[in-house]
Write a protein that holds these residues in place. Structure first.
Motif, PDB file in Angstrom:
ATOM      1  N   LYS A   2       2.840 -16.498  -2.029  1.00 34.11           N
ATOM      2  CA  LYS A   2       2.291 -15.258  -2.567  1.00 34.11           C
ATOM      3  C   LYS A   2       2.979 -14.892  -3.871  1.00 34.11           C
ATOM      4  N   PRO A   3       2.299 -14.121  -4.741  1.00 35.45           N
ATOM      5  CA  PRO A   3       2.927 -13.687  -5.971  1.00 35.45           C
ATOM      6  C   PRO A   3       4.047 -12.708  -5.697  1.00 35.45           C
ATOM      7  N   ALA A   4       4.969 -12.635  -6.651  1.00 38.39           N
ATOM      8  CA  ALA A   4       6.088 -11.700  -6.497  1.00 38.39           C
ATOM      9  C   ALA A   4       5.577 -10.279  -6.406  1.00 38.39           C
ATOM     10  N   ARG A   5       6.253  -9.479  -5.601  1.00 33.55           N
ATOM     11  CA  ARG A   5       5.867  -8.093  -5.413  1.00 33.55           C
ATOM     12  C   ARG A   5       6.822  -7.222  -6.213  1.00 33.55           C
ATOM     13  N   GLU A   6       6.342  -6.588  -7.216  1.00 30.83           N
ATOM     14  CA  GLU A   6       7.193  -5.744  -8.042  1.00 30.83           C
ATOM     15  C   GLU A   6       6.486  -4.420  -8.329  1.00 30.83           C
ATOM     16  N   SER A   7       7.173  -3.314  -8.081  1.00 27.95           N
ATOM     17  CA  SER A   7       6.629  -2.007  -8.410  1.00 27.95           C
ATOM     18  C   SER A   7       6.780  -1.755  -9.904  1.00 27.95           C
ATOM     19  N   SER A  90       3.812   0.033  -3.901  1.00 27.42           N
ATOM     20  CA  SER A  90       4.283  -1.113  -3.108  1.00 27.42           C
ATOM     21  C   SER A  90       3.549  -1.240  -1.778  1.00 27.42           C
ATOM     22  N   LEU A  91       2.235  -1.028  -1.827  1.00 22.33           N
ATOM     23  CA  LEU A  91       1.407  -1.206  -0.637  1.00 22.33           C
ATOM     24  C   LEU A  91       0.895  -2.643  -0.564  1.00 22.33           C
ATOM     25  N   PHE A  92       1.842  -3.579  -0.641  1.00 21.69           N
ATOM     26  CA  PHE A  92       1.481  -4.986  -0.591  1.00 21.69           C
ATOM     27  C   PHE A  92       1.233  -5.404   0.860  1.00 21.69           C
ATOM     28  N   ALA A  93       0.222  -6.221   1.064  1.00 22.10           N
ATOM     29  CA  ALA A  93      -0.152  -6.641   2.411  1.00 22.10           C
ATOM     30  C   ALA A  93       0.972  -7.435   3.073  1.00 22.10           C
ATOM     31  N   ILE A  94       1.066  -7.306   4.388  1.00 26.02           N
ATOM     32  CA  ILE A  94       2.056  -8.055   5.157  1.00 26.02           C
ATOM     33  C   ILE A  94       1.348  -8.811   6.276  1.00 26.02           C
ATOM     34  N   ARG A  95       2.061  -9.732   6.882  1.00 22.28           N
ATOM     35  CA  ARG A  95       1.490 -10.505   7.983  1.00 22.28           C
ATOM     36  C   ARG A  95       1.402  -9.653   9.239  1.00 22.28           C
ATOM     37  N   ARG A  96       0.441  -9.973  10.081  1.00 15.90           N
ATOM     38  CA  ARG A  96       0.289  -9.222  11.337  1.00 15.90           C
ATOM     39  C   ARG A  96       1.522  -9.360  12.223  1.00 15.90           C
ATOM     40  N   ILE A 162       2.402   9.456   4.873  1.00 14.66           N
ATOM     41  CA  ILE A 162       2.677  10.224   3.651  1.00 14.66           C
ATOM     42  C   ILE A 162       4.167  10.204   3.332  1.00 14.66           C
ATOM     43  N   GLU A 163       5.023  10.227   4.357  1.00 17.15           N
ATOM     44  CA  GLU A 163       6.462  10.193   4.092  1.00 17.15           C
ATOM     45  C   GLU A 163       6.901   8.846   3.536  1.00 17.15           C
ATOM     46  N   GLU A 164       6.356   7.757   4.056  1.00 23.69           N
ATOM     47  CA  GLU A 164       6.716   6.439   3.518  1.00 23.69           C
ATOM     48  C   GLU A 164       6.164   6.245   2.115  1.00 23.69           C
ATOM     49  N   LEU A 165       4.958   6.724   1.857  1.00 24.34           N
ATOM     50  CA  LEU A 165       4.392   6.634   0.512  1.00 24.34           C
ATOM     51  C   LEU A 165       5.268   7.366  -0.494  1.00 24.34           C
ATOM     52  N   PHE A 166       5.722   8.554  -0.121  1.00 28.40           N
ATOM     53  CA  PHE A 166       6.502   9.358  -1.066  1.00 28.40           C
ATOM     54  C   PHE A 166       7.940   8.863  -1.188  1.00 28.40           C
ATOM     55  N   PHE A 167       8.642   8.747  -0.062  1.00 30.21           N
ATOM     56  CA  PHE A 167      10.079   8.473  -0.124  1.00 30.21           C
ATOM     57  C   PHE A 167      10.417   7.003  -0.363  1.00 30.21           C
ATOM     58  N   ARG A 168       9.643   6.078   0.169  1.00 30.22           N
ATOM     59  CA  ARG A 168       9.908   4.673  -0.069  1.00 30.22           C
ATOM     60  C   ARG A 168       9.028   4.127  -1.195  1.00 30.22           C
ATOM     61  N   GLY A 169       7.716   4.290  -1.101  1.00 32.72           N
ATOM     62  CA  GLY A 169       6.840   3.734  -2.114  1.00 32.72           C
ATOM     63  C   GLY A 169       7.080   4.303  -3.498  1.00 32.72           C
ATOM     64  N   PHE A 170       7.274   5.631  -3.579  1.00 31.41           N
ATOM     65  CA  PHE A 170       7.450   6.278  -4.880  1.00 31.41           C
ATOM     66  C   PHE A 170       8.922   6.425  -5.256  1.00 31.41           C
ATOM     67  N   THR A 219      11.398  -6.557   2.163  1.00 32.43           N
ATOM     68  CA  THR A 219      10.030  -7.079   2.258  1.00 32.43           C
ATOM     69  C   THR A 219       9.205  -6.780   1.015  1.00 32.43           C
ATOM     70  N   ARG A 220       9.715  -5.866   0.156  1.00 32.73           N
ATOM     71  CA  ARG A 220       9.031  -5.440  -1.062  1.00 32.73           C
ATOM     72  C   ARG A 220       7.666  -4.828  -0.777  1.00 32.73           C
ATOM     73  N   SER A 221       7.562  -4.183   0.361  1.00 25.98           N
ATOM     74  CA  SER A 221       6.331  -3.501   0.757  1.00 25.98           C
ATOM     75  C   SER A 221       6.715  -2.326   1.651  1.00 25.98           C
ATOM     76  N   ILE A 222       5.907  -1.271   1.637  1.00 26.97           N
ATOM     77  CA  ILE A 222       6.207  -0.131   2.511  1.00 26.97           C
ATOM     78  C   ILE A 222       5.469  -0.215   3.834  1.00 26.97           C
ATOM     79  N   TRP A 223       4.582  -1.212   4.016  1.00 29.35           N
ATOM     80  CA  TRP A 223       3.863  -1.323   5.285  1.00 29.35           C
ATOM     81  C   TRP A 223       4.789  -1.549   6.479  1.00 29.35           C
ATOM     82  N   PRO A 224       5.825  -2.388   6.380  1.00 31.85           N
ATOM     83  CA  PRO A 224       6.731  -2.524   7.526  1.00 31.85           C
ATOM     84  C   PRO A 224       7.386  -1.194   7.908  1.00 31.85           C
TER      85      PRO A 224
END
Length: 287
Positions: A2-7, A90-96, A162-170, A219-224
């Motif tokens: 996968k391509p590098a995940r960078e915010s 950083s809403l990059f997809a992750i594996r199931r 919303i908390e992960e989007l704000f505090f981790r993603g942003f 993981t460079r994603s906030i989904w986990p």
């Protein structure tokens, strides 16, 4: 591969603090309007209306969503550059499999985090009032299907998201671009803790914020983190006192109770191992 995940965010510390204050102010205004509207509808005093709104899960959730949502929108316009929304936060997809491991980790980590809260009440801040414990218990009760859908939607889905989007993603990924991973991790976790206002909840949330931030950076994603956060929040809903009374977890008491030490240690070890496994699995996909 996968391509590098960078915010592409770049958020100054004062900007993050200001936006958190904006989120709090907007949330307060929404709750104030809800109090006024409730008083008009029911013909009550503002004091009675305030007590009703403060115990209403939907009103509290909508206030938080509105406040943080608008603050997040402002922050993306100011500090997000031209980054697409999914990349900017950083809403990059992750594996199931990663998501499943994180959900299991969240289930396990609820118990050591709860015991941390018990210890803080016992040795530092004093016992929480029975009135407050019973109010929280009533708020999370789901005696009907409709109420269950509402509680799960608010506590397990909307609030963690919303908390992960704000505090981790942003905040986390945005501050990392300016100050590095270490400072961003500590800063975002502290802001996450402060946002909970109550002293015990603030310490509890700061510790959780460190773990969630480390997972997001690895993981460079906030989904986990959303998966872990949702599972942690789900446990008091899925294990109410009426179904499975557990002292130190869901049984209100005048003095702080404690969970069995074995349960705390085993669940902590298992939760950490699951997070390490998930982080290694996901980071291997992006390297």
């Amino acid at each position: 591969m996968k391509p590098a995940r960078e915010s592409q965010l770049s958020v100054p510390a004062l900007g993050a603090v200001f936006l958190l204050l904006v989120a709090g102010a907007i949330g307060y205004l929404v709750l104030s309007f809800a109090v006024w509207l409730s008083a008009q509808i029911h013909g009550d005093s503002l004091a009675l209306a305030a007590a009703r709104v403060q115990s209403d899960l939907l009103s509290l959730t909508m206030a938080q969503l509105t406040g943080m949502g608008l603050a997040l929108w402002m922050g993306l316009r100011w500090f997000g550059g031209n980054a697409p929304l999914l990349e900017g936060l950083s809403l990059f997809a992750i594996r199931r499999r990663t998501a499943a491991l994180c959900l299991l980790a969240g289930v396990c980590l609820q118990f050591p985090l709860t015991e941390l809260s018990n210890l803080l009440h016992h040795y530092v801040f004093g016992a929480e009032s029975m009135e407050r414990q019973l109010a929280v218990q009533r708020m999370l009760e789901a005696p009907s299907m409709g109420r269950g859908v509402l509680v799960v939607s608010c506590v397990v889905a909307l609030i963690p998201a919303i908390e992960e989007l704000f505090f981790r993603g942003f905040v986390l990924f945005g501050m990392r671009e300016r100050y590095g991973s270490g400072a961003a991790l500590v800063g975002s976790a502290c802001l996450f803790g402060i946002s909970h206002l109550d002293p015990v909840a603030a310490v509890y949330a700061t510790v959780a914020g460190i773990a969630l931030g480390m997972l997001a950076l690895r993981t460079r994603s906030i989904w986990p983190g959303i998966a872990v956060h949702a599972a942690v929040n789900a446990m008091p809903v899925l294990l109410p006192e009426r179904l499975f009374p557990l002292r130190g977890f869901n049984v209100p008491a005048v003095v702080p109770l404690h969970l069995p030490l074995g349960l705390v240690l085993v669940s902590l070890a298992l939760g950490v191992l699951l997070l390490v496994w998930a982080a290694q699995l996901e980071s291997g996909e992006t390297e």
